[in-house]
Design a protein around this motif. Structure first.
Motif, PDB file in Angstrom:
ATOM      1  N   MET A 132      59.806  38.913  43.346  1.00  0.00           N
ATOM      2  CA  MET A 132      59.057  39.355  42.167  1.00  0.00           C
ATOM      3  C   MET A 132      57.662  38.735  42.185  1.00  0.00           C
ATOM      4  O   MET A 132      57.492  37.571  42.554  1.00  0.00           O
ATOM      5  CB  MET A 132      59.786  38.955  40.885  1.00  0.00           C
ATOM      6  N   HIS A 133      56.669  39.521  41.766  1.00  0.00           N
ATOM      7  CA  HIS A 133      55.309  39.021  41.716  1.00  0.00           C
ATOM      8  C   HIS A 133      55.108  38.122  40.492  1.00  0.00           C
ATOM      9  O   HIS A 133      55.748  38.306  39.455  1.00  0.00           O
ATOM     10  CB  HIS A 133      54.319  40.181  41.679  1.00  0.00           C
ATOM     11  N   ASP A 134      54.193  37.172  40.637  1.00  0.00           N
ATOM     12  CA  ASP A 134      53.863  36.319  39.513  1.00  0.00           C
ATOM     13  C   ASP A 134      53.080  37.087  38.448  1.00  0.00           C
ATOM     14  O   ASP A 134      53.246  36.841  37.253  1.00  0.00           O
ATOM     15  CB  ASP A 134      53.027  35.123  39.978  1.00  0.00           C
ATOM     16  N   CYS A 135      52.212  38.011  38.899  1.00  0.00           N
ATOM     17  CA  CYS A 135      51.404  38.766  37.942  1.00  0.00           C
ATOM     18  C   CYS A 135      51.192  40.184  38.450  1.00  0.00           C
ATOM     19  O   CYS A 135      50.859  40.390  39.628  1.00  0.00           O
ATOM     20  CB  CYS A 135      50.052  38.096  37.720  1.00  0.00           C
ATOM     21  N   LEU A 136      51.376  41.133  37.561  1.00  0.00           N
ATOM     22  CA  LEU A 136      51.046  42.529  37.832  1.00  0.00           C
ATOM     23  C   LEU A 136      49.799  42.859  37.024  1.00  0.00           C
ATOM     24  O   LEU A 136      49.789  42.732  35.797  1.00  0.00           O
ATOM     25  CB  LEU A 136      52.191  43.455  37.428  1.00  0.00           C
ATOM     26  N   ILE A 137      48.756  43.275  37.703  1.00  0.00           N
ATOM     27  CA  ILE A 137      47.502  43.646  37.053  1.00  0.00           C
ATOM     28  C   ILE A 137      47.402  45.158  37.045  1.00  0.00           C
ATOM     29  O   ILE A 137      47.491  45.807  38.096  1.00  0.00           O
ATOM     30  CB  ILE A 137      46.298  43.026  37.787  1.00  0.00           C
ATOM     31  N   ILE A 138      47.230  45.723  35.858  1.00  0.00           N
ATOM     32  CA  ILE A 138      47.131  47.173  35.709  1.00  0.00           C
ATOM     33  C   ILE A 138      45.656  47.529  35.656  1.00  0.00           C
ATOM     34  O   ILE A 138      44.975  47.312  34.662  1.00  0.00           O
ATOM     35  CB  ILE A 138      47.858  47.637  34.435  1.00  0.00           C
ATOM     36  N   GLY A 139      45.142  48.039  36.756  1.00  0.00           N
ATOM     37  CA  GLY A 139      43.732  48.379  36.858  1.00  0.00           C
ATOM     38  C   GLY A 139      43.097  47.737  38.077  1.00  0.00           C
ATOM     39  O   GLY A 139      43.126  46.502  38.224  1.00  0.00           O
ATOM     40  N   GLY A 140      42.532  48.567  38.955  1.00  0.00           N
ATOM     41  CA  GLY A 140      41.955  48.067  40.195  1.00  0.00           C
ATOM     42  C   GLY A 140      40.453  48.188  40.238  1.00  0.00           C
ATOM     43  O   GLY A 140      39.878  48.418  41.304  1.00  0.00           O
ATOM     44  N   GLY A 141      39.785  48.010  39.083  1.00  0.00           N
ATOM     45  CA  GLY A 141      38.328  47.981  39.056  1.00  0.00           C
ATOM     46  C   GLY A 141      37.817  46.571  39.290  1.00  0.00           C
ATOM     47  O   GLY A 141      38.548  45.690  39.752  1.00  0.00           O
ATOM     48  N   VAL A 142      36.554  46.336  38.946  1.00  0.00           N
ATOM     49  CA  VAL A 142      35.961  45.039  39.238  1.00  0.00           C
ATOM     50  C   VAL A 142      36.633  43.927  38.447  1.00  0.00           C
ATOM     51  O   VAL A 142      36.779  42.801  38.956  1.00  0.00           O
ATOM     52  CB  VAL A 142      34.437  45.076  38.974  1.00  0.00           C
ATOM     53  N   ILE A 143      37.107  44.196  37.235  1.00  0.00           N
ATOM     54  CA  ILE A 143      37.790  43.164  36.458  1.00  0.00           C
ATOM     55  C   ILE A 143      39.166  42.876  37.063  1.00  0.00           C
ATOM     56  O   ILE A 143      39.527  41.719  37.300  1.00  0.00           O
ATOM     57  CB  ILE A 143      37.928  43.583  34.982  1.00  0.00           C
ATOM     58  N   GLY A 144      39.946  43.926  37.319  1.00  0.00           N
ATOM     59  CA  GLY A 144      41.285  43.727  37.854  1.00  0.00           C
ATOM     60  C   GLY A 144      41.289  43.065  39.219  1.00  0.00           C
ATOM     61  O   GLY A 144      42.066  42.133  39.469  1.00  0.00           O
ATOM     62  N   LEU A 145      40.424  43.520  40.131  1.00  0.00           N
ATOM     63  CA  LEU A 145      40.397  42.937  41.475  1.00  0.00           C
ATOM     64  C   LEU A 145      39.833  41.525  41.459  1.00  0.00           C
ATOM     65  O   LEU A 145      40.266  40.669  42.233  1.00  0.00           O
ATOM     66  CB  LEU A 145      39.599  43.820  42.426  1.00  0.00           C
ATOM     67  N   SER A 146      38.862  41.255  40.581  1.00  0.00           N
ATOM     68  CA  SER A 146      38.340  39.891  40.479  1.00  0.00           C
ATOM     69  C   SER A 146      39.420  38.934  39.989  1.00  0.00           C
ATOM     70  O   SER A 146      39.552  37.812  40.499  1.00  0.00           O
ATOM     71  CB  SER A 146      37.133  39.855  39.532  1.00  0.00           C
ATOM     72  N   LEU A 147      40.214  39.370  39.013  1.00  0.00           N
ATOM     73  CA  LEU A 147      41.309  38.541  38.524  1.00  0.00           C
ATOM     74  C   LEU A 147      42.360  38.332  39.611  1.00  0.00           C
ATOM     75  O   LEU A 147      42.859  37.216  39.808  1.00  0.00           O
ATOM     76  CB  LEU A 147      41.943  39.179  37.287  1.00  0.00           C
ATOM     77  N   ALA A 148      42.689  39.390  40.333  1.00  0.00           N
ATOM     78  CA  ALA A 148      43.657  39.263  41.425  1.00  0.00           C
ATOM     79  C   ALA A 148      43.163  38.273  42.475  1.00  0.00           C
ATOM     80  O   ALA A 148      43.921  37.426  42.980  1.00  0.00           O
ATOM     81  CB  ALA A 148      43.899  40.632  42.056  1.00  0.00           C
ATOM     82  N   TYR A 149      41.894  38.358  42.812  1.00  0.00           N
ATOM     83  CA  TYR A 149      41.279  37.466  43.793  1.00  0.00           C
ATOM     84  C   TYR A 149      41.374  36.014  43.342  1.00  0.00           C
ATOM     85  O   TYR A 149      41.743  35.125  44.120  1.00  0.00           O
ATOM     86  CB  TYR A 149      39.820  37.898  43.971  1.00  0.00           C
ATOM     87  N   GLU A 150      41.069  35.764  42.080  1.00  0.00           N
ATOM     88  CA  GLU A 150      41.097  34.399  41.559  1.00  0.00           C
ATOM     89  C   GLU A 150      42.523  33.863  41.478  1.00  0.00           C
ATOM     90  O   GLU A 150      42.790  32.700  41.832  1.00  0.00           O
ATOM     91  CB  GLU A 150      40.430  34.359  40.183  1.00  0.00           C
ATOM     92  N   LEU A 151      43.462  34.675  41.006  1.00  0.00           N
ATOM     93  CA  LEU A 151      44.863  34.241  40.934  1.00  0.00           C
ATOM     94  C   LEU A 151      45.426  33.944  42.321  1.00  0.00           C
ATOM     95  O   LEU A 151      46.122  32.950  42.531  1.00  0.00           O
ATOM     96  CB  LEU A 151      45.714  35.300  40.242  1.00  0.00           C
ATOM     97  N   ALA A 152      45.116  34.818  43.276  1.00  0.00           N
ATOM     98  CA  ALA A 152      45.640  34.640  44.635  1.00  0.00           C
ATOM     99  C   ALA A 152      45.071  33.390  45.285  1.00  0.00           C
ATOM    100  O   ALA A 152      45.745  32.735  46.087  1.00  0.00           O
ATOM    101  CB  ALA A 152      45.328  35.874  45.480  1.00  0.00           C
ATOM    102  N   GLN A 153      43.837  33.041  44.933  1.00  0.00           N
ATOM    103  CA  GLN A 153      43.250  31.815  45.472  1.00  0.00           C
ATOM    104  C   GLN A 153      44.071  30.595  45.065  1.00  0.00           C
ATOM    105  O   GLN A 153      44.166  29.618  45.820  1.00  0.00           O
ATOM    106  CB  GLN A 153      41.808  31.657  44.983  1.00  0.00           C
ATOM    107  N   GLY A 154      44.683  30.663  43.894  1.00  0.00           N
ATOM    108  CA  GLY A 154      45.528  29.573  43.433  1.00  0.00           C
ATOM    109  C   GLY A 154      46.961  29.656  43.919  1.00  0.00           C
ATOM    110  O   GLY A 154      47.801  28.876  43.481  1.00  0.00           O
ATOM    111  N   GLY A 155      47.253  30.617  44.782  1.00  0.00           N
ATOM    112  CA  GLY A 155      48.583  30.728  45.372  1.00  0.00           C
ATOM    113  C   GLY A 155      49.527  31.680  44.665  1.00  0.00           C
ATOM    114  O   GLY A 155      50.706  31.789  45.048  1.00  0.00           O
ATOM    115  N   ALA A 156      49.077  32.394  43.645  1.00  0.00           N
ATOM    116  CA  ALA A 156      49.955  33.316  42.922  1.00  0.00           C
ATOM    117  C   ALA A 156      50.237  34.557  43.756  1.00  0.00           C
ATOM    118  O   ALA A 156      49.402  35.007  44.550  1.00  0.00           O
ATOM    119  CB  ALA A 156      49.319  33.717  41.596  1.00  0.00           C
ATOM    120  N   ARG A 157      51.425  35.100  43.556  1.00  0.00           N
ATOM    121  CA  ARG A 157      51.798  36.383  44.169  1.00  0.00           C
ATOM    122  C   ARG A 157      51.373  37.483  43.196  1.00  0.00           C
ATOM    123  O   ARG A 157      51.895  37.566  42.091  1.00  0.00           O
ATOM    124  CB  ARG A 157      53.298  36.433  44.415  1.00  0.00           C
TER     125      ARG A 157
END
Length: 378
Positions: free
Chosen positions: A1-26
């Motif tokens: 299971m993923h730690d976070c599901l982000i609904i939306g792949g625009g600049v806000i969603g991808l920036s958040l995904a990038y930052e979360l993944a940097q901290g090791g989140a799935r």
């Protein structure tokens, strides 16, 4: 299971995904079309210098934080992906004809009170900085200008390519053509989202789907009044760069690219979810460009497009928790400032989702009590 599901792949969603993944989140991102192809792709990519005033309002302080982060993010994305985002400190000229003189003076006052470097210049000085404006001086159209050296531009499509590539390199799963239809709720938590391809589970969920966020949040009983505002842009090819700086006059602007292309924008249209490009808007934009720089009559009109900006009823983005649900978050309603605010939004939201205290007070961006009336769990 993923730690976070982000609904939306625009600049806000991808920036958040990038930052979360940097901290090791799935992290998984789902986007209803191709990631980064909505307002984030359509944006002109202008980053005005932020206010540095001690009494700046919360939105101005958020902009200032984000602008401090942009340079670091640009360098990091290039190092990780090899992709140039087009980040350039190009400066800007704000122009006034007779009708815009009072507005220009008011703007200069706001810049100065905010600690932003700005210089009021004569028409002749403006033409000295940008020779393409000589015709506007000769006809008497250009009456005054402001020079703002700190203005920055980014190539929005390049930035989206870099973000997507960096997310993938960090293990983020990105699913295009995946529309979230509803939520599965258990008590005070979202258990999963429903899509045409089945349910997707995660530990936490963040709604970051731009102009579509309001409709999705309403399924959680939250009504934030986010709606689309169409902005149309025309792309000209001048064969060679004829401007070095971003040029503004009234509500419109010209954004020069190093390859000789020139963006002419933009409209503000409350027309719902209609991405059409209209002849009237194209003519309005071309008339603006040619009125100020007559030599653009000979430029090739390469293409035009429209984006749907997510405008909130409050005028501020909604950033924070979704009321009544312990694992639901929102980052939406950034209107014309999605690119500007993306790094700060990502850093602060990542801290919140991880259970940390955000370094910046997000309460001014919380969903208001009236908006949350009837939310599940309340």
């Amino acid at each position: 299971m993923h730690d976070c599901l982000i609904i939306g792949g625009g600049v806000i969603g991808l920036s958040l995904a990038y930052e979360l993944a940097q901290g090791g989140a799935r992290v998984r991102v789902v986007e209803q079309i191709k990631p980064g192809r909505e307002a984030s792709w359509a944006a002109a990519g202008i980053l005005p210098p932020p206010s540095q005033a001690a009494d700046a309002d919360p939105l101005e302080r958020l902009e200032a934080l984000s602008c401090r982060l942009h340079s670091d993010w640009t360098a990091r994305l290039r190092e990780e992906t090899g992709i140039d985002t087009g980040f350039r400190r190009c400066g800007a000229l704000y122009l006034a004809d007779e009708a815009l003189l009072a507005e220009l003076d008011a703007m200069a006052g706001r810049w100065r009170r905010g600690g932003v470097e700005v210089e009021k210049i004569s028409p002749e000085d403006a033409a000295g900085f940008e020779p393409a404006l000589r015709a506007a001086v000769a006809t008497g159209r250009l009456r005054a200008g402001l020079l703002v050296p700190g203005e920055v531009q980014i190539r929005s499509p390049w930035n989206m390519h870099a973000l997507e590539a960096a997310c993938i390199a960090r293990g983020v799963e990105i699913s295009g053509d995946t529309q979230v239809e509803d939520f599965e709720i258990a008590g005070e938590r979202i258990r999963a989202v429903r899509t045409p391809l089945g349910s997707i589970s995660a530990e936490s969920f963040c709604v970051a789907c731009g102009a579509w966020s309001g409709g999705l949040l309403s399924k959680l009983g939250v009504h934030v009044g986010i709606k689309p505002i169409r902005g149309q842009i025309v792309l000209l090819n001048t064969g060679r760069p004829i401007l070095r700086r971003v040029v503004y006059a009234g509500p419109h602007y010209l954004v020069p690219r190093e390859d000789g292309r020139l963006l002419v924008g933009s409209t503000l249209e409350d027309v719902g979810f209609d991405r059409s490009v209209t002849s009237g808007a194209v003519r309005e934009l071309l008339d603006f460009a040619i009125d100020w720089i007559p030599e653009l009559r000979g430029a090739e009109m390469e293409r035009s497009w429209a984006g749907l900006r997510p405008a909130s009823a409050s005028g501020r983005p909604c950033i924070g928790r979704v009321p009544g649900l312990k694992n639901a978050f929102v980052a939406a309603g950034h209107y014309r400032s999605g690119l500007i605010l993306a790094p700060a939004t990502a850093v602060l939201m990542a801290q919140l989702i991880r259970g940390q205290e955000p370094e910046f007070d997000l309460s001014p961006f919380a969903i208001a009590r009236g908006e949350a009336e009837g939310a599940r769990g309340e």
